[in-house]
Design an enzyme around this catalytic site. Structure first.
Site, PDB file in Angstrom:
ATOM      1  N   VAL A  18       0.838  -1.188   0.000  1.00  0.00           N
ATOM      2  CA  VAL A  18       0.000   0.000   0.000  1.00  0.00           C
ATOM      3  C   VAL A  18       0.873   1.239   0.000  1.00  0.00           C
ATOM      4  O   VAL A  18       1.813   1.328   0.791  1.00  0.00           O
ATOM      5  CB  VAL A  18      -0.894   0.022   1.262  1.00  0.00           C
ATOM      6  CG1 VAL A  18      -1.843   1.217   1.226  1.00  0.00           C
ATOM      7  CG2 VAL A  18      -1.675  -1.275   1.386  1.00  0.00           C
ATOM      8  N   CYS A  19       0.592   2.188  -0.897  1.00  0.00           N
ATOM      9  CA  CYS A  19       1.328   3.449  -0.862  1.00  0.00           C
ATOM     10  C   CYS A  19       0.497   4.479  -0.115  1.00  0.00           C
ATOM     11  O   CYS A  19      -0.400   5.099  -0.668  1.00  0.00           O
ATOM     12  CB  CYS A  19       1.654   3.957  -2.269  1.00  0.00           C
ATOM     13  SG  CYS A  19       2.824   5.329  -2.215  1.00  0.00           S
ATOM     14  N   LEU A  20       0.775   4.574   1.181  1.00  0.00           N
ATOM     15  CA  LEU A  20       0.082   5.556   2.005  1.00  0.00           C
ATOM     16  C   LEU A  20       1.178   6.228   2.817  1.00  0.00           C
ATOM     17  O   LEU A  20       1.916   5.548   3.524  1.00  0.00           O
ATOM     18  CB  LEU A  20      -0.939   4.845   2.906  1.00  0.00           C
ATOM     19  CG  LEU A  20      -1.760   5.726   3.848  1.00  0.00           C
ATOM     20  CD1 LEU A  20      -2.650   6.681   3.071  1.00  0.00           C
ATOM     21  CD2 LEU A  20      -2.618   4.867   4.774  1.00  0.00           C
TER      22      LEU A  20
END
Lengths: 182, 443
Positions: A109-111
């Site tokens: 996840v790119c958070l």
């Protein structure tokens, strides 16, 4: 050697009467997670499951968006928290193969707050709100799945159709996705 | 200590029978402790035998026998301390030899703690160093109770938090000896810090958790889409590619085959994006998060730690960490040279030292439900939606819903079936900033 003790005694005497505990203590990471859990305010669209209820450092978050492009999908994320929490962020992965510009086919996840912008003052609630936000507002400028980001940027309708196809377990650009309909 | 320049080896005793007692050897130490200094507190420091005996008799625990640990052990032994213990779980690697000067090439592969102990004892007759090869978590409170001062030269935050919580937990109102000053040294490249904690009296390492610099991280999407630096290519191979292609292998950063695999992947990605600079050793450095250690930073920080230990043991001068005064010295050597010493304040809501466990007497035959109900009535708690656990067990969680469901059956169970006598129960509640802890004693 030390005059400290007289200062200690001058301090308000604490209620402790029977000396310190000898048994294994609850770790600072466990305490912090417990605190975060007590402050969790989960909306109807989210719930947690604990495969081993005694282990609060590992759990699953289930997300069922009730609006946006991913409406009526069911997504699960694994949370793995180490004894370094909250110095280190929790490790979060999506357990399904989904078509999303900010989540790759492996579930990464790119958070920002899960990596470069994590701070110990942030809590599990912030992470969970962040994940929810990704499904309401997928973001083409931080792509982890380049194809999906490109679709979103160039043609929102095509993106919408692809999301629908992928959520049904269909094929988008040669990739077969997991069926995630509720 | 007064400095005399002596050619290497002159002060070295080789006549076997020396037990470190020759008067000439401690001439300067004795002079220093034999008279008051400009800053010594006349009510606390009585020059002469008392502080000298304190140095001789104090038992010091050094945690870590690496870059800082070697310096600390050497400094303590040469300052006249004679009862040292050292813990380290690691073995000596060839890359340690440039700065961990208690080790030689022949020692590679041997445990750091025992080689360091042996070296110091050989070099400083009369000083006894007891090694323990293993984890600090192997030892219990009885072990830590033996020491007067604990000095850490660690590279792990997890280990620091553990020893900090242990020492805070050991403080017993009835026993002055149970309060162990904790001196913590840390270095990263040209930067470092030394700090002193008087458990329960001053800000503890958990209060200071946010003082640790976060590990610099690059956004995942940068790694996945537009790498700009060789490090980005390596992190891509490390975080994304390994998971994708070798999911079932657990990455072992000490396995050359694993590093080679990452190196090859990173290299081909770097070629694709025209990025020069990916090498095997850079790969190893990025994957293991190696920050080059600077020997002189270690020396400076270790010197500061040992000065504080000396002052605490002798009361000969004001020390870092005296309540209400400075307790934290940071050192920055990478932009000119800068040090700043300040008082880090104790946090009232610190999970470790903010609310120390209180003793509570419980009927083993009563149920957890009755205990939870009684919490709502205790004046200091009045908990509304408590979450309770022990180290190994989730007792009862009001939230979140799924945990409530799985822990609800515990409410009907007897306390003796859920906990052991002497176990700590930790309680959180959204109505309170701070956690409560009780040490359960069965009546």
């Amino acid at each position: 050697m030390l005059k400290i003790w007289s200062m200690k005694q001058a301090q308000q005497k604490e209620e402790t009467a029977q000396g310190p505990a000898k048994k294994k203590k609850v770790t600072a990471a466990q305490l912090r997670v417990q605190k975060d859990l007590s402050e969790l305010a989960l909306p109807q669209t989210m719930k947690t499951t604990f495969p081993n209820p005694d282990d609060i450092l590992n759990f699953i978050l289930t997300l069922t968006p009730d609006e946006g492009l991913y409406k009526s999908g069911l997504f699960t994320f694994s949370f793995a928290i180490t004894q370094n929490f909250p110095h280190e962020p929790p490790k979060v992965k999506c357990q399904q193969k989904i078509y999303h510009p900010n989540i790759d086919l492996e579930g990464n996840v790119c958070l920002n707050i899960l990596r470069e912008d994590w701070k110990p003052v942030l809590n599990l609630n912030a992470v969970i709100v962040g994940l929810q936000f990704l499904f309401l507002e997928p973001n083409a400028s931080d792509p982890l799945n380049k194809d999906a980001a490109k679709d979103l940027q160039e043609d929102r309708d095509r993106f919408r159709r692809n999301v629908k196809t992928s959520m049904g377990g269909g094929n988008v650009r040669g990739e077969t996705f997991d069926r995630v309909m509720k | 200590m007064a400095a005399t320049l002596q050619p290497e080896g002159v002060s070295r005793t080789t006549n076997g029978g020396d037990d470190g007692e020759s008067p000439a050897r401690w001439k300067y130490l004795n002079t220093l402790l034999g008279r008051a200094g400009a800053y010594s507190d006349p009510t606390e420091f009585i020059p002469g035998d008392a502080p000298i005996m304190n140095i001789k008799n104090a038992r010091i625990l050094v945690i870590g026998a690496g870059g800082l640990g070697c310096e600390i052990l050497k400094n303590l032994a040469l300052s006249g301390f004679r009862n040292l213990d050292v813990i380290d779980m690691d073995t000596i690697d060839v890359s340690n030899l440039n700065r961990q000067f208690l080790f030689r090439e022949k020692d590679v592969g041997q445990p750091k703690a025992s080689v360091a102990a042996e070296f110091v004892m050989k070099r400083c007759p009369g000083c006894k160093v007891t090694p323990y090869v293993g984890k600090i978590q192997d030892k219990d409170e009885d072990y830590y109770m033996q020491f007067n001062i604990v000095i850490c030269g660690l590279d792990s935050i997890e280990a620091r938090r553990w020893i900090n919580a242990t020492l805070v937990g050991m403080v017993d109102e009835e026993n002055p000896e149970s309060l162990k000053p904790l001196i913590d040294g840390g270095t990263e490249g040209f930067k470092g810090q030394s700090r002193v904690v008087l458990p329960t009296l001053t800000s503890c390492l958990e209060c200071q958790l946010d003082m640790h610099a976060p590990r610099a991280a690059v956004p995942l999407c940068t790694l996945a889409t537009i790498p700009r630096q060789p490090q980005h290519c390596i992190e891509w191979a490390h975080i994304l590619k390994w998971e994708e292609e070798r999911k079932d292998d657990v990455l072992d950063t000490d396995d050359p085959e694993h590093i080679t695999w990452l190196y090859q992947k990173a290299l081909s990605r770097a070629r694709e994006f025209n990025i020069p600079g990916v090498t095997y050793s850079l790969t190893q450095g990025v994957v293991k998060n190696i920050i080059p250690a600077i020997a002189s930073t270690n020396a400076i920080v270790a010197a500061s730690c040992c000065n504080e230990a000396f002052k605490i043991a002798t009361s000969s001068a004001p020390y870092l960490g005296y309540p209400g005064t400075n307790n934290y010295m940071l050192y920055t050597g990478d932009s000119g040279i800068y040090t700043y010493t300040f008082e880090h304040q104790k946090k009232s809501d610190c999970p470790v030292c903010g609310n120390r466990p209180k003793a509570i007497t419980l009927d083993p035959e009563s149920t957890l439900g009755e205990f939870v109900e009684s919490l709502a009535e205790r004046p200091e708690s009045q908990l509304k939606k408590p979450n309770l656990r022990t180290a190994g067990k989730s007792l009862y969680y009001s939230t979140p819903a799924s945990l409530e469901e799985s822990t609800r059956p515990n409410l009907k169970r007897k306390l003796e079936d859920l906990l052991e006598d002497g176990e700590v129960i930790a309680i959180s509640d959204p109505a309170f900033q701070i956690d409560f802890q009780y040490i359960a004693h069965f009546s």
